[in-house]
Write a protein that holds these residues in place. Sequence first.
Motif, PDB file in Angstrom:
ATOM      1  N   ASP A 288       0.815  -1.223   0.000  1.00 25.53           N
ATOM      2  CA  ASP A 288       0.000   0.000   0.000  1.00 25.53           C
ATOM      3  C   ASP A 288       0.847   1.271   0.000  1.00 25.53           C
ATOM      4  O   ASP A 288       0.421   2.314   0.495  1.00 25.53           O
ATOM      5  CB  ASP A 288      -0.960  -0.022   1.188  1.00 25.53           C
ATOM      6  CG  ASP A 288      -0.236  -0.254   2.505  1.00 25.53           C
ATOM      7  OD1 ASP A 288       1.015  -0.373   2.471  1.00 25.53           O
ATOM      8  OD2 ASP A 288      -0.894  -0.308   3.552  1.00 25.53           O
TER       9      ASP A 288
ATOM     10  N   THR B  77       1.600   2.916  -2.598  1.00 27.94           N
ATOM     11  CA  THR B  77       1.303   3.673  -3.821  1.00 27.94           C
ATOM     12  C   THR B  77       0.918   5.124  -3.543  1.00 27.94           C
ATOM     13  O   THR B  77       1.517   6.054  -4.097  1.00 27.94           O
ATOM     14  CB  THR B  77       0.166   2.963  -4.606  1.00 27.94           C
ATOM     15  OG1 THR B  77       0.460   1.566  -4.660  1.00 27.94           O
ATOM     16  CG2 THR B  77       0.040   3.520  -6.011  1.00 27.94           C
ATOM     17  N   GLU B  78      -0.064   5.336  -2.662  1.00 28.68           N
ATOM     18  CA  GLU B  78      -0.517   6.710  -2.453  1.00 28.68           C
ATOM     19  C   GLU B  78       0.568   7.577  -1.821  1.00 28.68           C
ATOM     20  O   GLU B  78       0.771   8.722  -2.232  1.00 28.68           O
ATOM     21  CB  GLU B  78      -1.796   6.773  -1.589  1.00 28.68           C
ATOM     22  CG  GLU B  78      -2.231   8.228  -1.445  1.00 28.68           C
ATOM     23  CD  GLU B  78      -3.520   8.458  -0.659  1.00 28.68           C
ATOM     24  OE1 GLU B  78      -4.101   7.473  -0.163  1.00 28.68           O
ATOM     25  OE2 GLU B  78      -3.929   9.628  -0.572  1.00 28.68           O
TER      26      GLU B  78
ATOM     27  N   LEU C 216      -5.585  -4.869  -8.128  1.00 29.97           N
ATOM     28  CA  LEU C 216      -5.384  -4.118  -6.887  1.00 29.97           C
ATOM     29  C   LEU C 216      -4.863  -2.711  -7.193  1.00 29.97           C
ATOM     30  O   LEU C 216      -5.293  -1.727  -6.578  1.00 29.97           O
ATOM     31  CB  LEU C 216      -4.396  -4.874  -5.986  1.00 29.97           C
ATOM     32  CG  LEU C 216      -3.999  -4.188  -4.681  1.00 29.97           C
ATOM     33  CD1 LEU C 216      -5.227  -3.901  -3.824  1.00 29.97           C
ATOM     34  CD2 LEU C 216      -3.015  -5.073  -3.895  1.00 29.97           C
ATOM     35  N   LEU C 217      -3.951  -2.619  -8.144  1.00 30.18           N
ATOM     36  CA  LEU C 217      -3.403  -1.308  -8.496  1.00 30.18           C
ATOM     37  C   LEU C 217      -4.506  -0.378  -8.994  1.00 30.18           C
ATOM     38  O   LEU C 217      -4.584   0.790  -8.592  1.00 30.18           O
ATOM     39  CB  LEU C 217      -2.309  -1.465  -9.560  1.00 30.18           C
ATOM     40  CG  LEU C 217      -1.685  -0.163 -10.076  1.00 30.18           C
ATOM     41  CD1 LEU C 217      -1.022   0.628  -8.935  1.00 30.18           C
ATOM     42  CD2 LEU C 217      -0.656  -0.456 -11.165  1.00 30.18           C
TER      43      LEU C 217
ATOM     44  N   ARG D 230      -7.606  -0.536  -8.216  1.00 22.74           N
ATOM     45  CA  ARG D 230      -8.441  -0.175  -7.069  1.00 22.74           C
ATOM     46  C   ARG D 230      -7.782   0.957  -6.271  1.00 22.74           C
ATOM     47  O   ARG D 230      -8.428   1.917  -5.873  1.00 22.74           O
ATOM     48  CB  ARG D 230      -8.668  -1.408  -6.186  1.00 22.74           C
ATOM     49  CG  ARG D 230     -10.039  -1.400  -5.518  1.00 22.74           C
ATOM     50  CD  ARG D 230     -10.341  -2.692  -4.761  1.00 22.74           C
ATOM     51  NE  ARG D 230      -9.728  -3.849  -5.353  1.00 22.74           N
ATOM     52  CZ  ARG D 230      -9.234  -4.900  -4.682  1.00 22.74           C
ATOM     53  NH1 ARG D 230      -9.289  -4.969  -3.410  1.00 22.74           N
ATOM     54  NH2 ARG D 230      -8.694  -5.915  -5.296  1.00 22.74           N
ATOM     55  N   GLN D 231      -6.447   0.821  -6.075  1.00 22.78           N
ATOM     56  CA  GLN D 231      -5.739   1.867  -5.326  1.00 22.78           C
ATOM     57  C   GLN D 231      -5.819   3.210  -6.053  1.00 22.78           C
ATOM     58  O   GLN D 231      -6.020   4.257  -5.437  1.00 22.78           O
ATOM     59  CB  GLN D 231      -4.264   1.472  -5.141  1.00 22.78           C
ATOM     60  CG  GLN D 231      -4.064   0.306  -4.188  1.00 22.78           C
ATOM     61  CD  GLN D 231      -2.591  -0.085  -4.063  1.00 22.78           C
ATOM     62  OE1 GLN D 231      -1.756   0.301  -4.884  1.00 22.78           O
ATOM     63  NE2 GLN D 231      -2.271  -0.855  -3.025  1.00 22.78           N
TER      64      GLN D 231
ATOM     65  N   GLN E 121      -9.257   4.854  -5.874  1.00 23.22           N
ATOM     66  CA  GLN E 121      -9.568   5.465  -4.574  1.00 23.22           C
ATOM     67  C   GLN E 121      -8.980   6.872  -4.419  1.00 23.22           C
ATOM     68  O   GLN E 121      -9.517   7.680  -3.667  1.00 23.22           O
ATOM     69  CB  GLN E 121      -9.057   4.570  -3.439  1.00 23.22           C
ATOM     70  CG  GLN E 121     -10.031   3.438  -3.117  1.00 23.22           C
ATOM     71  CD  GLN E 121      -9.401   2.364  -2.245  1.00 23.22           C
ATOM     72  OE1 GLN E 121      -8.241   2.495  -1.831  1.00 23.22           O
ATOM     73  NE2 GLN E 121     -10.154   1.315  -1.963  1.00 23.22           N
TER      74      GLN E 121
END
Lengths: 259, 394
Positions: A28, A30-31, A77-78, A80-81, A84
């Motif tokens: 997690d 990424t952000e 998943l990427l 989805r991230q 968001q």
Amino acid sequence: MNPLQERLKTKPDNLLSLFFTAGYPNVDSTEAIIASAEQAGVDFLEVGMPYSDPLADGPVIQQSSSEAIANGMNIKLLFRQLEQIKGKYKIPLLLMGYLNPVLQYGTEKFLQQARDCGVSGLILPDLPIEEYRDEYQSLFKKYDLSFVFLITPHTREDRIRLIDSLSNAFIYVVSTAATTGKQQDFGQAQTEYFTKLTSMNLRSPLITGFGIHNAQTLEQAWQYLNGAICGSAFLKKLRENNHPPAAMEALMNDLGLKK
Amino acid sequence: MTQLNIPDSRGYYGSFGGAYIPEMLYPNVEELKENYLKILDSDAFRKDFHQLLKDYVGRPTPLFLARNLSQTAGAKVYLKREDLCHTGAHKLNNVVGQALMAKILGKKRIIAETGAGQHGVATATVCALLRLPCTVFMGSKDMARQKPNVMRMHMLGAEVIPVESGSKSLKDATNEAIRHWINHPDDTHYIIGSTIGPHPYPDLVARLQSVISAEIREQLLQKEGTENPDYVIACAGGGSNAAGAFFHFIGNKKTRLIGAEAAGEGAQTEKTAATIARGTPGIIHGCKTLLMQTDDGQVQEAHSISAGLDYPGIGPMHAFLHESKLATFLPITDAEAMEAVQELTRAEGIIPALETAHAIAALHKINFKPEDIVVISLSGRGDKDLETYQNYFA
């Protein structure tokens, strides 16, 4: 016009882009990486989609890729991230990776979702130019996504011109005949190559990567071309310091950009 | 050229093949693509190639009627003795051709990947003969299980680079060889050992190995009065030996082509290298083919007791032959292969390589008619596997 194209229009020179592997150092991260890059004034980001067999990459990106896969990162998943945090950051995003995971995901579904979560384009080094032109170009247009081609010191002039005519963002200038992460300063070979490219008066901005790791290489890139992409050097900072803002600060320091 | 005109000019066998390579590899692959057919057809190349195949490799290799094996199989079984080639396997056919081609293209050094070490040894051998510096990439797992071949490469003056990434076997040895080529684009030729990789490699390797099926036809005509056996059986990892044994029979309705692929602990288990049974279309090492991969498109690690078949992909030509039903691929487990090692050793006095044993084991999976003529490509000899055999049978 997608966000990357707008950025290239408003800021034609002294561009700095960073590459990182999604899912590294943590699944997690990424952000936090996107936020600290925006904060540091990075012009756009390449979000690496980890792949088991990254042929064009040296040990640093290989290692980050296998760790990211082990961390559970995948395209679903990427997306989805990214979904968001859509709209939260202004920094344009490109996705970079290899063709096979995109094919398995379903090319059109992939492009549609990429567009939907605010991505500006793709870099897929193993998608051949001719195949892009014949099979993929219309899909990229449909979803307003850019496709970025690589050229190397060994790419012939007629091929560079073909790539220029197909490009709709920038051309990725591989600085030297090498996989990623070879860290030597730029010498005469690079400056001659860069000079030759600028003298070709291409319509696409030229941004160089592979080897950008300190102030010397960044300055040279900015002096001759429109910008620079830094990947392995950034991943090394993330490995040394599992805290994206601190890793970012250390990298900016190395690049001579400390504010 | 096979009877079907495959591949097409872009290197496709139906929907398989092509050249999915980063731009860094483009000039070298393009150079090869532009030149390989011209060179293969040139008088100078053909003369040197055939001379070396005859006087150095030891061709033609015998076609041996295996009477004892025939009795158990219930058909007339011939063995095409590629194990009698210099260095002990069919691999040398391809290397001799590619090394001569590299010289014609002005290349100064050679790199190669190897799984079982047979291709590495063949490359090191020809490089010694032609005085070319040679670097071989080999997974560290394979270096441990094929020690004699590592020693041979060292003796022959090759540099052997252990590959620690990923599976530590053939897949990652190939990745490292490709990466090395990206970093040394000017003077280096990469001799791929199998019918894999970007176009033109699958076609180039198949053509250089096609001498196997050309000889089978001639020899069978003399022995049986027909050029066409009822069956040709060969093992297939990447597929070079099967490509060579099948080449002149592809599309021929008289001859059934059987590939034996490594099922490891079973084609439906996690520990397998049965790509045809388990693979789905995707890209590996620069070509579109069948490969074992996850739903996310990550290449899976293969498993086979045989290092030479321990590969999660298969050549695009074989994927096409399977899809178009021009060949049948049978999964053979580790245990079945080991049984076949003993069977051939005791029946005919020939200790086969583990890879080759998969083809022998396939004999028991087919219902032959007594008058059927079967040719098995005996691709390599078993010296390199003695330690594995000793441990297994102990």
